[in-house]
Write a protein that holds these residues in place. Structure first.
Motif, PDB file in Angstrom:
ATOM      1  N   LEU A 107       0.233   2.093   8.737  1.00 31.34           N
ATOM      2  CA  LEU A 107       0.381   2.025   7.284  1.00 31.34           C
ATOM      3  C   LEU A 107      -0.862   2.545   6.570  1.00 31.34           C
ATOM      4  N   ALA A 108      -2.005   2.522   7.250  1.00 27.23           N
ATOM      5  CA  ALA A 108      -3.241   3.008   6.639  1.00 27.23           C
ATOM      6  C   ALA A 108      -3.508   4.470   6.947  1.00 27.23           C
ATOM      7  N   GLN A 109      -3.075   4.942   8.140  1.00 26.82           N
ATOM      8  CA  GLN A 109      -3.501   6.266   8.601  1.00 26.82           C
ATOM      9  C   GLN A 109      -2.373   7.128   9.163  1.00 26.82           C
ATOM     10  N   GLY A 110      -1.152   6.636   9.181  1.00 22.86           N
ATOM     11  CA  GLY A 110      -0.032   7.416   9.718  1.00 22.86           C
ATOM     12  C   GLY A 110       0.484   8.401   8.683  1.00 22.86           C
ATOM     13  N   ALA A 111       0.178   9.682   8.850  1.00 21.64           N
ATOM     14  CA  ALA A 111       0.442  10.661   7.800  1.00 21.64           C
ATOM     15  C   ALA A 111       1.918  10.753   7.432  1.00 21.64           C
ATOM     16  N   GLU A 112       2.796  10.802   8.415  1.00 21.05           N
ATOM     17  CA  GLU A 112       4.226  10.933   8.115  1.00 21.05           C
ATOM     18  C   GLU A 112       4.730   9.727   7.329  1.00 21.05           C
ATOM     19  N   ILE A 113       4.230   8.558   7.691  1.00 21.92           N
ATOM     20  CA  ILE A 113       4.632   7.335   6.997  1.00 21.92           C
ATOM     21  C   ILE A 113       4.084   7.336   5.572  1.00 21.92           C
ATOM     22  N   LEU A 114       2.833   7.709   5.415  1.00 20.75           N
ATOM     23  CA  LEU A 114       2.216   7.730   4.088  1.00 20.75           C
ATOM     24  C   LEU A 114       2.923   8.706   3.155  1.00 20.75           C
ATOM     25  N   ARG A 115       3.291   9.872   3.686  1.00 25.21           N
ATOM     26  CA  ARG A 115       3.999  10.843   2.841  1.00 25.21           C
ATOM     27  C   ARG A 115       5.358  10.309   2.407  1.00 25.21           C
ATOM     28  N   ALA A 116       6.073   9.657   3.326  1.00 23.90           N
ATOM     29  CA  ALA A 116       7.385   9.107   2.976  1.00 23.90           C
ATOM     30  C   ALA A 116       7.250   7.971   1.966  1.00 23.90           C
ATOM     31  N   LEU A 117       6.198   7.169   2.111  1.00 25.02           N
ATOM     32  CA  LEU A 117       5.938   6.108   1.133  1.00 25.02           C
ATOM     33  C   LEU A 117       5.646   6.692  -0.242  1.00 25.02           C
ATOM     34  N   GLN A 118       4.796   7.697  -0.282  1.00 27.43           N
ATOM     35  CA  GLN A 118       4.420   8.310  -1.556  1.00 27.43           C
ATOM     36  C   GLN A 118       5.601   8.997  -2.231  1.00 27.43           C
ATOM     37  N   ALA A 119       6.544   9.491  -1.422  1.00 25.12           N
ATOM     38  CA  ALA A 119       7.725  10.151  -1.982  1.00 25.12           C
ATOM     39  C   ALA A 119       8.799   9.149  -2.399  1.00 25.12           C
ATOM     40  N   GLY A 120       8.574   7.886  -2.140  1.00 30.49           N
ATOM     41  CA  GLY A 120       9.553   6.863  -2.492  1.00 30.49           C
ATOM     42  C   GLY A 120      10.752   6.828  -1.577  1.00 30.49           C
ATOM     43  N   LEU A 121      10.637   7.434  -0.385  1.00 33.16           N
ATOM     44  CA  LEU A 121      11.758   7.467   0.555  1.00 33.16           C
ATOM     45  C   LEU A 121      11.874   6.183   1.355  1.00 33.16           C
TER      46      LEU A 121
END
Length: 324
Positions: free
Chosen positions: A248-262
């Motif tokens: 949740l702090a450093q996983g790029a794919e997860i962070l991008r999906a979170l930021q996109a509201g997906l």
């Protein structure tokens, strides 16, 4: 103190045994029988980085990995990860070993993916797709047959010539049918297991390309920033991390999906160690797409390093070094 170099790591850290070590380490992390802090990363010039990973594997050892990551070395056929793993005796606190971090990282990362694959992939999974043809790609090709009887490996990379050479190496050294494929989408079209082991800054694998029922090991991106797969695939899959807080702090794919509201944070269902311990459901249906996000955990390095330290004392390899 003993120094265990690259050749000794490669010779004595057996991939099949390492899969079991990684399974035990992941269970220990998820059940509170080990401890680790989030990795500290210092950005260097030219896209390079220096990382510090401290932790304790209860009942065995504690210590840290100090590692530099120089991606451009891959083009020279050299290891991108260079550094040391420092192991301490838990009874006295004395440093007892320095272990070659690059070789341990290469072997244990693939072994952890194999353990995750065993926990999440369909039992009848036979076809593997590897995106990438570097060091991690090779170790994954060598590790995955220990958990599934692979019938074919499809390889994709930006250089068709290098992908062809990689497929030829698989056929020659592993005895498994392998072919290079023109596109990433074509490589995964009928895959049961997919490993992404690239240096891609932006997604090279998209949800529309991935068949139902596939299991995916997300390996190439080990920090916030570069992402190998698109947000739609992250949102589609049953997602498990090696370490939830780290992902949740450093996983790029997860962070991008979170930021996109997906997705929201609850989409990271938990840690692979919970699945291995039987306290969290992994794959529920044959058609599920499962995702394992690998960032790398110090407990994996400590488990592999302590195993090597014990073997070194038993078998007489490594170099003794005074530390007083």
């Amino acid at each position: 103190m003993i120094v265990i170099g690259r050749k000794d790591v490669a010779r004595h850290l057996d991939p099949a045994a390492c899969i079991g070590l990684m399974r035990d380490a992941m269970i220990a992390l998820s059940t509170g029988n080990s401890r680790q802090l989030l990795r500290q990363i210092v950005d260097l010039e030219g896209g390079n980085a220096f990382g510090v990973m401290p932790g304790a594997l209860d009942g065995a050892t504690f210590g840290a990995k100090l590692v530099s990551v120089y991606p451009a070395r891959a083009a020279l056929g050299e290891q991108t990860h260079q550094g040391i793993i420092v192991l301490h005796d838990p009874a006295s606190g004395t440093p007892v070993a320095l272990v070659h971090a690059g070789e341990v990282t290469a072997i244990r990362t693939a072994a952890a993916s194999a353990a995750a694959t065993d926990a999440l992939a369909r039992p009848d999974a036979r076809r593997l797709a590897i995106l990438g043809y570097g060091e991690q790609a090779w170790h994954h090709a060598a590790a995955l047959p220990h958990v599934r009887a692979l019938s074919h490996i499809a390889v994709w990379g930006r250089s068709r010539a290098k992908a062809e050479a990689f497929a030829a190496r698989i056929r020659a050294d592993l005895g498994i049918a392998a072919t290079a494929v023109e596109t990433a989408g074509g490589a995964v079209a009928d895959a049961d297991i997919i490993c992404t082991a690239t240096a891609a800054a932006d997604p090279i694998l998209f949800s529309a390309d991935v068949p139902d029922g596939a299991h995916i090991n997300l390996v190439g991106s080990s920090r916030a920033g570069p992402a190998e797969v698109d947000g739609a695939l992250v949102a589609r899959g049953r997602l498990f991390a090696d370490h939830r807080a780290g992902a949740l702090a450093q996983g790029a794919e997860i962070l991008r999906a979170l930021q996109a509201g997906l997705i929201d944070e609850s989409h990271v269902l938990g840690e692979i160690g919970e699945v291995m311990a039987g306290t969290l459901p992994g794959r529920i249906a044959a058609a599920d797409v499962t995702l394992y996000k690998s960032l790398g955990s110090i407990v994996q390095d400590l488990a592999a390093g302590w195993h090597l330290y014990r073997l070194a004392r038993e078998r007489g390899f490594g170099t003794d070094a005074a530390f007083d």
